[in-house]
Design a protein around this motif. Sequence first.
Motif, PDB file in Angstrom:
ATOM      1  N   ILE A  75     -15.544 -32.643  -3.267  1.00  0.00           N
ATOM      2  CA  ILE A  75     -15.206 -31.951  -2.258  1.00  0.00           C
ATOM      3  C   ILE A  75     -15.185 -33.200  -1.471  1.00  0.00           C
ATOM      4  O   ILE A  75     -16.496 -33.549  -1.078  1.00  0.00           O
ATOM      5  CB  ILE A  75     -15.763 -30.457  -1.132  1.00  0.00           C
ATOM      6  CG1 ILE A  75     -15.922 -29.522  -2.466  1.00  0.00           C
ATOM      7  CG2 ILE A  75     -15.626 -30.412  -0.265  1.00  0.00           C
ATOM      8  CD1 ILE A  75     -16.431 -28.478  -2.682  1.00  0.00           C
ATOM      9  N   THR A  76     -13.828 -33.688  -0.354  1.00  0.00           N
ATOM     10  CA  THR A  76     -13.715 -34.675  -0.070  1.00  0.00           C
ATOM     11  C   THR A  76     -14.028 -34.728   1.403  1.00  0.00           C
ATOM     12  O   THR A  76     -14.523 -35.095   2.821  1.00  0.00           O
ATOM     13  CB  THR A  76     -12.227 -35.544  -0.559  1.00  0.00           C
ATOM     14  OG1 THR A  76     -11.064 -34.670   0.114  1.00  0.00           O
ATOM     15  CG2 THR A  76     -12.502 -35.745  -1.840  1.00  0.00           C
ATOM     16  N   GLN A  77     -13.994 -32.802   1.792  1.00  0.00           N
ATOM     17  CA  GLN A  77     -13.949 -32.807   3.547  1.00  0.00           C
ATOM     18  C   GLN A  77     -15.373 -33.419   4.208  1.00  0.00           C
ATOM     19  O   GLN A  77     -16.294 -32.139   3.541  1.00  0.00           O
ATOM     20  CB  GLN A  77     -13.650 -31.843   3.685  1.00  0.00           C
ATOM     21  CG  GLN A  77     -13.489 -31.479   5.342  1.00  0.00           C
ATOM     22  CD  GLN A  77     -12.672 -30.637   5.415  1.00  0.00           C
ATOM     23  OE1 GLN A  77     -10.962 -29.941   4.969  1.00  0.00           O
ATOM     24  NE2 GLN A  77     -12.619 -29.888   6.636  1.00  0.00           N
ATOM     25  N   GLN A 101      -9.522 -27.980  -5.504  1.00  0.00           N
ATOM     26  CA  GLN A 101     -10.885 -28.612  -5.452  1.00  0.00           C
ATOM     27  C   GLN A 101     -11.272 -26.996  -5.581  1.00  0.00           C
ATOM     28  O   GLN A 101     -11.777 -26.334  -6.459  1.00  0.00           O
ATOM     29  CB  GLN A 101     -11.387 -28.661  -4.255  1.00  0.00           C
ATOM     30  CG  GLN A 101     -11.547 -30.242  -4.131  1.00  0.00           C
ATOM     31  CD  GLN A 101     -11.300 -30.997  -2.578  1.00  0.00           C
ATOM     32  OE1 GLN A 101     -11.745 -30.326  -1.823  1.00  0.00           O
ATOM     33  NE2 GLN A 101     -11.109 -32.222  -2.280  1.00  0.00           N
ATOM     34  N   MET A 102     -10.497 -25.993  -5.226  1.00  0.00           N
ATOM     35  CA  MET A 102     -10.926 -24.682  -4.912  1.00  0.00           C
ATOM     36  C   MET A 102     -10.114 -24.104  -6.443  1.00  0.00           C
ATOM     37  O   MET A 102     -10.940 -23.558  -7.105  1.00  0.00           O
ATOM     38  CB  MET A 102     -10.178 -23.627  -4.253  1.00  0.00           C
ATOM     39  CG  MET A 102      -9.403 -22.069  -4.402  1.00  0.00           C
ATOM     40  SD  MET A 102      -8.665 -21.456  -5.719  1.00  0.00           S
ATOM     41  CE  MET A 102      -7.223 -21.471  -4.687  1.00  0.00           C
ATOM     42  N   LEU A 156     -14.397 -19.781  -4.161  1.00  0.00           N
ATOM     43  CA  LEU A 156     -14.428 -18.704  -3.120  1.00  0.00           C
ATOM     44  C   LEU A 156     -14.357 -18.902  -1.936  1.00  0.00           C
ATOM     45  O   LEU A 156     -13.196 -18.702  -0.393  1.00  0.00           O
ATOM     46  CB  LEU A 156     -14.591 -17.251  -3.647  1.00  0.00           C
ATOM     47  CG  LEU A 156     -15.057 -16.931  -4.853  1.00  0.00           C
ATOM     48  CD1 LEU A 156     -15.712 -15.986  -5.251  1.00  0.00           C
ATOM     49  CD2 LEU A 156     -13.746 -16.107  -4.938  1.00  0.00           C
ATOM     50  N   VAL A 157     -15.223 -19.809  -1.193  1.00  0.00           N
ATOM     51  CA  VAL A 157     -15.514 -20.157   0.229  1.00  0.00           C
ATOM     52  C   VAL A 157     -13.368 -21.006   0.108  1.00  0.00           C
ATOM     53  O   VAL A 157     -13.459 -21.025   1.504  1.00  0.00           O
ATOM     54  CB  VAL A 157     -16.654 -20.827   0.556  1.00  0.00           C
ATOM     55  CG1 VAL A 157     -16.242 -21.667   1.959  1.00  0.00           C
ATOM     56  CG2 VAL A 157     -18.008 -20.419   0.414  1.00  0.00           C
ATOM     57  N   LEU A 158     -13.638 -22.294  -0.664  1.00  0.00           N
ATOM     58  CA  LEU A 158     -12.479 -22.695  -0.064  1.00  0.00           C
ATOM     59  C   LEU A 158     -11.360 -21.774  -0.395  1.00  0.00           C
ATOM     60  O   LEU A 158     -10.607 -22.435   0.459  1.00  0.00           O
ATOM     61  CB  LEU A 158     -12.612 -24.100  -1.410  1.00  0.00           C
ATOM     62  CG  LEU A 158     -13.413 -24.759  -1.379  1.00  0.00           C
ATOM     63  CD1 LEU A 158     -13.237 -25.982  -2.990  1.00  0.00           C
ATOM     64  CD2 LEU A 158     -13.869 -25.445  -0.370  1.00  0.00           C
ATOM     65  N   LEU A 159     -10.731 -20.713  -1.179  1.00  0.00           N
ATOM     66  CA  LEU A 159      -9.576 -19.747  -1.282  1.00  0.00           C
ATOM     67  C   LEU A 159     -10.118 -19.275  -0.114  1.00  0.00           C
ATOM     68  O   LEU A 159      -8.214 -19.064   0.472  1.00  0.00           O
ATOM     69  CB  LEU A 159     -10.068 -18.827  -2.496  1.00  0.00           C
ATOM     70  CG  LEU A 159      -9.106 -18.264  -2.779  1.00  0.00           C
ATOM     71  CD1 LEU A 159      -7.885 -18.475  -2.740  1.00  0.00           C
ATOM     72  CD2 LEU A 159      -9.183 -17.043  -3.674  1.00  0.00           C
ATOM     73  N   ASN A 174       2.362 -29.449   1.910  1.00  0.00           N
ATOM     74  CA  ASN A 174       2.907 -31.237   2.582  1.00  0.00           C
ATOM     75  C   ASN A 174       1.922 -31.359   2.631  1.00  0.00           C
ATOM     76  O   ASN A 174       1.944 -32.539   3.342  1.00  0.00           O
ATOM     77  CB  ASN A 174       4.047 -30.759   3.644  1.00  0.00           C
ATOM     78  CG  ASN A 174       5.526 -30.921   2.970  1.00  0.00           C
ATOM     79  OD1 ASN A 174       5.456 -31.117   1.717  1.00  0.00           O
ATOM     80  ND2 ASN A 174       5.874 -29.561   3.622  1.00  0.00           N
ATOM     81  N   ASP A 175       0.632 -30.880   3.348  1.00  0.00           N
ATOM     82  CA  ASP A 175      -0.678 -31.174   4.390  1.00  0.00           C
ATOM     83  C   ASP A 175      -1.583 -31.913   3.155  1.00  0.00           C
ATOM     84  O   ASP A 175      -1.864 -30.750   1.832  1.00  0.00           O
ATOM     85  CB  ASP A 175      -1.176 -29.976   5.109  1.00  0.00           C
ATOM     86  CG  ASP A 175      -2.160 -30.712   5.570  1.00  0.00           C
ATOM     87  OD1 ASP A 175      -2.126 -31.155   7.423  1.00  0.00           O
ATOM     88  OD2 ASP A 175      -3.217 -30.674   5.221  1.00  0.00           O
ATOM     89  N   TYR A 176      -2.106 -33.476   3.400  1.00  0.00           N
ATOM     90  CA  TYR A 176      -3.088 -33.704   2.574  1.00  0.00           C
ATOM     91  C   TYR A 176      -4.294 -32.772   2.161  1.00  0.00           C
ATOM     92  O   TYR A 176      -4.594 -32.675   0.754  1.00  0.00           O
ATOM     93  CB  TYR A 176      -3.303 -35.321   2.284  1.00  0.00           C
ATOM     94  CG  TYR A 176      -3.783 -35.860   2.214  1.00  0.00           C
ATOM     95  CD1 TYR A 176      -3.868 -36.341   0.496  1.00  0.00           C
ATOM     96  CD2 TYR A 176      -5.638 -35.990   2.970  1.00  0.00           C
ATOM     97  CE1 TYR A 176      -4.658 -37.049  -0.084  1.00  0.00           C
ATOM     98  CE2 TYR A 176      -6.246 -36.551   1.286  1.00  0.00           C
ATOM     99  CZ  TYR A 176      -6.140 -36.880   0.612  1.00  0.00           C
ATOM    100  OH  TYR A 176      -7.343 -37.653  -0.280  1.00  0.00           O
ATOM    101  N   PHE A 177      -4.910 -32.235   3.641  1.00  0.00           N
ATOM    102  CA  PHE A 177      -5.874 -32.225   3.391  1.00  0.00           C
ATOM    103  C   PHE A 177      -6.016 -30.469   2.370  1.00  0.00           C
ATOM    104  O   PHE A 177      -6.760 -30.293   1.563  1.00  0.00           O
ATOM    105  CB  PHE A 177      -7.100 -31.432   4.795  1.00  0.00           C
ATOM    106  CG  PHE A 177      -6.915 -32.608   5.334  1.00  0.00           C
ATOM    107  CD1 PHE A 177      -8.488 -33.419   5.180  1.00  0.00           C
ATOM    108  CD2 PHE A 177      -6.118 -33.708   6.640  1.00  0.00           C
ATOM    109  CE1 PHE A 177      -8.051 -34.576   5.580  1.00  0.00           C
ATOM    110  CE2 PHE A 177      -6.965 -34.293   7.321  1.00  0.00           C
ATOM    111  CZ  PHE A 177      -7.456 -35.520   6.970  1.00  0.00           C
TER     112      PHE A 177
END
Length: 671
Positions: A535-537, A623-624, A560-563, A613-616
């Motif tokens: 995870i990069t953030q 990652q999800m 699931l949190v990332l989702l 289109n958003d990189y993040f």
Amino acid sequence: MIQAFTKIGKKELQGLDYEMKLQKFISTQAINPEKGIKRIPEQFDKNEIIINLDIDKKLIEIKFGHELSKENNKRIMAFPQPANKEKKYFSATNLSYHTVNSVNNYPTIPAMIKFIENYFESDNEMERFLNYLGELRNTFYKPWEDKEKGKKGYYLDFNLLEKDLNDRFKEYAGELFNDSEFINVKSLQDLKNAYIELISKDVIGSSKKNELNNYPIFSIRINGKSIHEGEFRKQYLKVLYYDLFERFFDRGESKVKDNALCSICNKVQPRISGKINLPTKFYQTTESIFFENQIGNNAFKSFGICEDCYEKLLTGINIIRDEFSARLLGIDYYLVPLDTRDNYKKATRFIQRVINRDSESWQEEMENHRDLIIIMQKKNYKFDFLFFETQQAQFIVVKHISEIYYTRIHEIFKKLMNLNEAPLYTELIYKPSLNSIYWLLFPNKNSHANPDSSFYKKEMTGLLDSVFSGNTIHYKNLVIKFMNIFKKSFFRADRKINKLIYNPIRMNILLSFFNSVTSLKGGLDMKEGNTYTEITQESINDFFSVHSDVYDGNFYRQGLVLLGMLIRRILREQKEKSSDFFSKINLDGIPVRRVPKFINDVTEYLNIYDLYNDYFNMNLYSQMIDRLQGIEKSAMNKNEVIFYILTGISLDSYLGYKHSQNIKEKGEKNE
């Protein structure tokens, strides 16, 4: 615990001479005036209501008296006045005891005369007091008699009311009340109602006749002074002392025995009573003994108490009632110090402030009371918690949590503070406290229309007991409870998720807190899933790090949190729509076998709003997906799945808010 109350009473009474001890004992039995303040509507004065008998002018005034505050307790000195009991308190909890009552036909002053004549031997001091009371009775009260029913009594003479009140009284009473000849048992209720209406409307200033029900204390004054502040203070206190204490040890009573065993000091004492009536109807919580409703002459054998112990016990109970009672989890409780060494009151107040205030104030309390904390740590004070409720004057023990040491309390709040003060949560509003157990896990006014606490008080205080005692708590049961309350609150909030947005984060803090002070069983430490991507953030990693006990090694929960975070970003795009993606989420739970289909639905909406289109977002999505591969084989239940998705929605919303606050602060600094 009854020994603890007795020890406190002993501490407070020791070293006092007879008169000082009598005064101390009586003052502790009086009502704490502050207890009734919350019932009084905000727009009205929070004072006692007094009936002032002006002897010089032969006039009755009805107006506000002292402010209802703890500081004025000794000046007001009011007592609860049970129905059908002789009236002898000049400050009591019922207006009709001072004016007229259709049940007991003698109001306060005539009743006091009758009581003294029945129970006291004549001496010069008491004779002077009786003469004084007789003058007041003959001046300010009117006798009445109903010969048909064979009853008689007195009522406060409305003809002596100051002019404005007298005129208004006659309007409420009608022409029937021009003189006293009409008075009979039936019309007493009409007279009583006229007084109630007069004071509600013309003293309090309410349009409601029954506003009087919200006022807790009504007092008789004589020339503006309390009876216990004037010439006959000593005699009045003597009457109170007999009523509150001595009458229980009258040798003429069948339940009073000489040379029997006291159940508190375990000594054979010259006078033992089995007749006592403790104001809380307190049950023994540490032994299988109770002493309420004992029948016959052998009550002293079940639980007998000597005069010395009873005086200490009553004093201790009422000191705890007045000084160390509060509410936690929506339930009344006593915090009972089990040590009565020096500083025990300061130590108890300190602990109670910490318990009842938000946990973020713990550090502030620590800073402000360093010297006291050193003493508390050295002596390691211990306390009992007694949770209770009162129903129709009955005292019902909900939960007794025994012998909690200061070091344990310190550990509990230190760990909760550390979680709340993590750098990640600097902008979190309403950080969890012990009261959050109630609001997040049990029915409350936000989740249910009419929550009946009788169904869950035992369970709620049992959970708190586990926190203080370090007993295990079932992790999955907590998640199920949270989801049930969240779902109910969501529908009561008209499906507005923003009203509940941070509750899942708060629940994550509680989970980590419970796990740090107890141990969560039933799946918390389950390690499931695999991952090949980092995870990069940084802020997301901070969240998983703060709650490593929940997320470390469980990649399904992380996924699931990332989702949930991606869902929050869809919801932001839909903010103008009447129906959004959240309406597709089943708050009853999502079984693991349906998670892949749910991911497909999320993916479709991400495409619709061109969020890739958003990189993040693109990184978050990959990652999800990486973490949720094979989740359909997981042992997670449906409530856990939806809980961690909601956590992601909550986390993304919070991180967005935190980011905006940081930008705002930087802008203000640059200006």
